[in-house]
Design an enzyme around this catalytic site. Structure first.
Site, PDB file in Angstrom:
ATOM      1  N   SER A   1       0.842  -1.191   0.000  1.00 17.66           N
ATOM      2  CA  SER A   1       0.000   0.000   0.000  1.00 17.66           C
ATOM      3  C   SER A   1       0.877   1.240   0.000  1.00 17.66           C
ATOM      4  O   SER A   1       2.062   1.177   0.323  1.00 17.66           O
ATOM      5  CB  SER A   1      -0.906   0.026   1.241  1.00 17.66           C
ATOM      6  OG  SER A   1      -1.768  -1.093   1.270  1.00 17.66           O
TER       7      SER A   1
ATOM      8  N   SER B   1      -3.380  -3.740  -3.215  1.00 19.18           N
ATOM      9  CA  SER B   1      -2.667  -2.534  -2.804  1.00 19.18           C
ATOM     10  C   SER B   1      -3.659  -1.456  -2.386  1.00 19.18           C
ATOM     11  O   SER B   1      -4.587  -1.133  -3.111  1.00 19.18           O
ATOM     12  CB  SER B   1      -1.808  -2.013  -3.964  1.00 19.18           C
ATOM     13  OG  SER B   1      -1.003  -0.939  -3.550  1.00 19.18           O
TER      14      SER B   1
ATOM     15  N   ASP C   1      -3.970   2.191  -2.075  1.00 13.70           N
ATOM     16  CA  ASP C   1      -3.290   3.400  -2.552  1.00 13.70           C
ATOM     17  C   ASP C   1      -4.230   4.588  -2.370  1.00 13.70           C
ATOM     18  O   ASP C   1      -5.232   4.720  -3.090  1.00 13.70           O
ATOM     19  CB  ASP C   1      -2.907   3.251  -4.028  1.00 13.70           C
ATOM     20  CG  ASP C   1      -2.129   1.967  -4.288  1.00 13.70           C
ATOM     21  OD1 ASP C   1      -1.321   1.595  -3.425  1.00 13.70           O
ATOM     22  OD2 ASP C   1      -2.348   1.339  -5.340  1.00 13.70           O
TER      23      ASP C   1
END
Length: 348
Positions: free
Chosen positions: A233, A271, A273
């Site tokens: 992340s 992930s 983000d």
């Protein structure tokens, strides 16, 4: 001090973009913004808190325009829904590991109530903002070792001068198979003859090993990595002293993704983000006396300067986080190598 001397990536000749940088090439080049860390390295623990204070007054009473862009939503942050709905920021920003979010939330609530006893009584509640990445590869995340006292220590340590690399929330983070961490960068620009600054701070814990692209075109490939998929992340905090309202700030936050893409990221399924942007130019009073208020905002056709600055600072901040982080061994003897060591051994 020259920004060439305070930027880890620039010390290795890695230049991101073409815009001029701020005097210290950090998010704290934006006036009133400060950053502090609490770092825990003990046994199998490689973790901590990083605090961003958008200004030094009472944030609940004097909020700031803000916006969030969820680039990929595999994350467990707190407070983003209200920021997205109301377009304002009313507590310091805490960054930590995934299982430290609740602890950070409790601390920010207690802090806000101690400064504003009317919270939850004669006025509304408070929106604590805590964002996270998973440092479980290098740190024993199941221990849930961080305390509210640790969160307080990060806030109380906040200053214009702060460390980058394996500190605070970045202590146990990884990026592109290398050691990740906390990084920052800034850019300056002019509008109508007046100077402005945009700065970024990142918590870098993302990227598939072998995908990293340096500004000079090299693609470092870490040795002895076990992870082949994108599961990390990244949290990006953007601050500016340019007058923007929340809709414009969301557009700026979205461009942080361009900085990640320049590095070789593709926002993988696992992930988280997230980019948050705020402006210090004008405050939003909690106890507003006027029914209608006036705000200055930049003209929409001038916003490209901030778009470019968001991309460049995000890219450089991630590199600074990685290059400032030495190799580290942590939980279960897991190890992440240093990007700086790779660059030194493989000079362009």
């Amino acid at each position: 001090m020259s920004s060439e001397l305070v930027s880890p990536s620039r010390s290795l000749g890695l230049i991101c973009g073409s815009m001029p940088v701020g005097p210290n090439n950090r998010i704290t080049d934006v006036s009133d913004v400060t950053v502090g860390h609490f770092t825990l390295i003990d046994g199998d623990q490689r973790t901590g808190f990083t605090a961003v204070l958008p200004h030094q007054d009472n944030l609940f009473r004097e909020k700031l325009p803000a916006a969030v862009e969820v680039i990929n939503g595999f994350g467990k942050s707190a407070g983003l829904v209200q920021v997205d709905e109301l377009g304002s920021l009313e507590t310091p920003i805490l960054l930590t590991n995934t299982f430290g979010v609740g602890t950070g939330v409790n601390y920010l609530i207690r802090r806000a109530v101690s400064e504003n006893p009317e919270i939850g009584r004669s006025t509304g509640t408070v929106n604590p903002l805590v964002m996270e990445c998973n440092d479980g590869y290098l740190s024993d995340i199941q221990a849930m070792a961080l305390t509210e006292t640790d969160a307080c220590a990060a806030v109380e340590a906040a200053s214009e001068d702060f460390e980058q690399g394996s500190v605070g929330a970045g202590t146990g983070m990884s990026a592109f198979g290398f050691k990740g961490g906390i990084g920052s960068a800034s850019r300056v620009f002019e509008l109508a003859g007046q100077g402005y600054t945009l700065g970024a701070l990142v918590l870098a814990n993302f990227g598939r090993p072998g995908d990293l692209v340096l500004p000079d075109g090299r693609m470092p490939h870490p040795k002895d990595f076990r992870q082949s998929e994108e599961r990390g992340s990244v949290i990006i905090v953007l601050a500016t002293d340019a007058p923007l309202e929340s809709r414009q700030l969301k557009r700026v936050a979205k461009r942080a993704g361009a900085g990640l893409a320049r590095l070789g990221a593709f926002y993988g399924n696992g992930s988280g983000d997230i980019a948050l942007a705020f402006s210090t130019a004008q405050r939003i009073m909690h106890f507003e006396e006027c029914d209608v208020i006036a705000r200055d905002i930049i003209a929409e056709d001038k916003i490209d300067l901030l778009f470019r600055a968001a991309a460049e600072t995000t890219q450089e901040a991630v590199l600074n986080a990685m290059i400032a982080s030495p190799a580290m061994r942590g939980r279960a003897r897991n190890k992440r190598p240093s990007l700086a060591d790779w660059c030194t051994a493989n000079e362009a």
